[in-house]
Motif scaffolding. Structure first.
Motif, mmCIF file in Angstrom:
data_model
loop_
_atom_site.group_PDB
_atom_site.id
_atom_site.type_symbol
_atom_site.label_atom_id
_atom_site.label_comp_id
_atom_site.label_asym_id
_atom_site.label_seq_id
_atom_site.Cartn_x
_atom_site.Cartn_y
_atom_site.Cartn_z
ATOM 1 N N THR A 189 17.169 -56.945 16.048
ATOM 2 C CA THR A 189 16.483 -56.639 17.304
ATOM 3 C C THR A 189 17.109 -55.472 18.059
ATOM 4 O OG1 THR A 189 17.827 -58.229 18.543
ATOM 5 C CG2 THR A 189 15.750 -59.044 17.608
ATOM 6 N N TYR A 242 18.038 -48.700 20.191
ATOM 7 C CA TYR A 242 17.493 -48.496 18.855
ATOM 8 C C TYR A 242 18.485 -47.667 18.052
ATOM 9 C CZ TYR A 242 14.524 -46.865 15.070
ATOM 10 O OH TYR A 242 14.025 -46.579 13.813
ATOM 11 N N ARG A 255 11.399 -55.793 21.389
ATOM 12 C CA ARG A 255 11.840 -55.859 20.002
ATOM 13 C C ARG A 255 11.686 -57.259 19.421
ATOM 14 N NH1 ARG A 255 12.277 -50.966 17.488
ATOM 15 N NH2 ARG A 255 12.682 -49.469 19.142
ATOM 16 N N GLN A 265 8.566 -53.293 16.725
ATOM 17 C CA GLN A 265 8.629 -52.801 18.098
ATOM 18 C C GLN A 265 7.330 -53.126 18.824
ATOM 19 O OE1 GLN A 265 8.669 -48.523 18.407
ATOM 20 N NE2 GLN A 265 9.411 -48.527 20.517
#
Length: 353
Positions: A111, A149, A286, A291
């Motif tokens: 995640t 990310y 997430r 996404q």
């Protein structure tokens, strides 16, 4: 496709962006419970042959979804659990790493809540083991808080898959994902002649490395387009083309089939609970691999790839959409999110979905 006007609108959108030289190749597919269609436009390169639906695209970060599937399969088989700590599984003994990341769980990597930096060019330290580079990197860069990310999350998940299976990553991917889903046109080792061209050398990463005050001397020729080799620098230069965060090539049909597996939740592939965890927002937009957010309208979710790839899923609407382009193979590299959204919104208007 059930609505001819919407199909014409999609074709018009594609032609407009092709004419603007945003990319040379576009392949779009949609699948629902009642229909499935695919179509391609353009050419494999600026001077290449006409694009066919069997041509392969460099998936770039969409590889992360396939790595996610590997990890979820291992969890389903009882060989991993979502909340296991990562470093003991990898056998990493570096004291600094273990101090910083001792509580890092597999779920946090899936995640993007690990705190690891978004990117680091491992190939600038090509002769050093990954564990050593990670430790030195975290002496230089602080851990982030919240969601970040990061390619590093899936680089480590790729390493985890290798350790748990005792296989090279490409063999584990074949065994856990590609063979069960009959994805015969997805590979880390494509025939270059079957592939769509991408960037001219690694111009973008070259600048990123320079901006960080680092050096690397083995860049690919910036006068030639990359074709049949993954664009991503870490995947290509450090991992030999096979990594958890990038490196896979696939046809439009295979990407659409893969996406549909998560949309229909095939129980022969994963258990319902794991589909649920992958396909729900667990915080900060997430899920496991996937996404959520503005790029996935009307309650959808999906993933993008830096080379110009994109997949959209919507379980409530029972639809999967794939848009593959080669946006890096252009005079000026552009953000194509507006194109993606226009195409998806047009397809979601069709009466069959």
């Amino acid at each position: 496709m059930s609505n001819a006007d919407d199909m014409h609108h999609v074709s018009d959108l594609v032609e407009t962006w092709l004419h603007a030289s945003a990319f040379t190749a576009v392949a779009i597919g949609m699948r629902s419970a009642t229909e499935s269609w695919t179509k391609s436009w353009g050419h494999v390169s600026s001077e290449g042959e006409e694009l066919k639906e069997t041509n392969l695209f460099d998936l770039a970060s969409m590889t992360k979804l396939f790595t996610t599937a590997c990890v979820l399969r291992l969890i389903d088989q009882g060989r991993l659990s979502e909340h296991q700590h990562l470093l003991p599984l990898l056998g990493y003994t570096d004291v600094h790493l273990n101090t910083l990341l001792k509580d890092l769980e597999i779920s946090a990597l899936l995640t993007h809540h690990s705190g690891l930096p978004a990117w680091y060019p491992f190939y600038t330290r090509n002769q050093e083991p990954l564990q050593t580079i990670l430790s030195r990197m975290l002496h230089e860069l602080p851990l982030e808080t919240g969601m970040m990310y990061s390619d590093l999350n899936f680089i480590l998940l790729g390493e985890l898959v290798k350790v748990v299976t005792g296989m090279p990553l490409e063999d584990a991917m074949q065994h856990l994902v590609l063979d069960p889903l009959h994805l015969d046109h997805t590979t880390y080792h494509p025939d270059a002649f079957a592939c769509v061209a991408t960037e001219f050398g690694n111009r973008i990463e070259h600048q990123m490395v320079h901006d960080r005050g680092l050096t690397f001397s083995s860049w690919r020729d910036e006068q030639q387009p990359i074709q049949g080799m993954c664009d991503d620098g870490n995947a290509f230069y450090y991992f030999g083309g096979v990594a958890g965060h990038a490196g896979l090539f696939a046809s439009l049909g295979d990407v659409l089939s893969f996406a549909w597996t998560f949309c229909k939740q095939d129980p022969s592939f994963l258990s319902p609970a794991l589909y649920q965890n992958a396909c729900r927002d667990q915080g900060d937009g997430r899920g496991y691999g996937f996404q959520f957010g503005e790029l996935y309208p009307q309650g959808g979710f999906g993933h993008t790839g830096f080379t110009g790839t994109y997949v959209y899923l919507n379980r409530e609407r029972d639809v999967a959409i794939t848009i593959l382009t080669n946006r890096l193979h252009a005079p000026v590299v552009r953000n194509i999110n507006a194109f993606r959204l226009d195409v998806v919104n047009a397809l979601l208007k069709t009466s069959a979905v």
